[in-house]
Design a protein around this motif. Structure first.
Motif, short mmCIF file in Angstrom:
data_model
loop_
_atom_site.label_atom_id
_atom_site.label_comp_id
_atom_site.label_asym_id
_atom_site.label_seq_id
_atom_site.Cartn_x
_atom_site.Cartn_y
_atom_site.Cartn_z
N LYS A 297 -15.33 21.62 -60.21
CA LYS A 297 -15.64 22.11 -61.56
C LYS A 297 -15.64 20.97 -62.58
N ASP B 102 -18.95 19.08 -62.05
CA ASP B 102 -20.10 19.84 -62.56
C ASP B 102 -20.13 19.89 -64.09
N GLN B 103 -18.99 20.18 -64.70
CA GLN B 103 -18.96 20.34 -66.15
C GLN B 103 -19.01 19.00 -66.88
N THR B 104 -18.54 17.94 -66.27
CA THR B 104 -18.69 16.61 -66.87
C THR B 104 -20.15 16.20 -66.78
N ARG B 105 -20.76 16.44 -65.64
CA ARG B 105 -22.18 16.10 -65.44
C ARG B 105 -23.06 16.83 -66.46
N SER B 106 -22.73 18.10 -66.75
CA SER B 106 -23.53 18.89 -67.69
C SER B 106 -23.25 18.53 -69.15
N GLY B 107 -22.20 17.75 -69.39
CA GLY B 107 -21.87 17.33 -70.75
C GLY B 107 -20.98 18.31 -71.50
N SER B 108 -20.46 19.32 -70.83
CA SER B 108 -19.65 20.31 -71.53
C SER B 108 -18.18 19.92 -71.65
N LEU B 109 -17.76 18.84 -71.02
CA LEU B 109 -16.38 18.36 -71.14
C LEU B 109 -16.38 17.03 -71.88
N GLN B 110 -15.47 16.89 -72.82
CA GLN B 110 -15.35 15.66 -73.59
C GLN B 110 -14.03 14.97 -73.26
N GLN C 155 -19.09 7.91 -70.38
CA GLN C 155 -19.06 8.83 -71.52
C GLN C 155 -18.11 8.31 -72.60
#
Length: 132
Positions: free
Chosen positions: A19, A22-30, A109
């Protein structure tokens, strides 16, 4: 810990890593830099997830995930060797590969590496010498 409990724990760890990837790849985690070198932190409610790299006993790189509660106490910690020891897959599908890729994406990032590279390329394009 019995085998069933250990298996469930490792499944949770692997699900968490998947997870995060996936969420880092999609840019939803900072993510942000942690106080420790080569370690990054993600705030999740009152808790933190830290992602870092270190050396194992054989002086090889390993990637770790550390979970802290709101008081900064480590409540869970594991690394790629914990996962790959049970869920052996070839590189890069193994957890060393997944955590290595995640660590690299998080570092880019946090440091703004892609934006800096774009700025440099734009500057070089604009300042290209005019051929005679």
């Amino acid at each position: 810990m019995n085998n069933d409990a250990q298996k469930k724990l490792i499944e949770k760890w692997s699900k968490l890593v998947d997870k995060l990837v996936d969420q880092t790849r999609s840019g939803s985690l900072q993510w942000a830099e942690s106080a420790k070198s080569n370690e990054y932190i993600l705030n999740v409610g009152d808790n933190n997830i830290k992602l870092g790299s270190a050396q194992n006993r054989d002086e090889q790189v390993l990637y770790y995930v550390r979970i802290e509660n709101g008081f900064g106490e480590v409540v869970e910690q594991f690394d790629d060797e914990d996962l790959d020891g049970v869920m052996a897959k070839p590189y890069p599908e193994n957890y060393f590969g997944k955590l290595e890729d995640l660590h690299s994406k998080v570092r880019r990032q946090v440091t703004g590496a892609d934006e800096i590279l774009d700025e440099i390329l734009e500057w070089l394009q604009e300042n290209e010498p005019i051929p005679f």
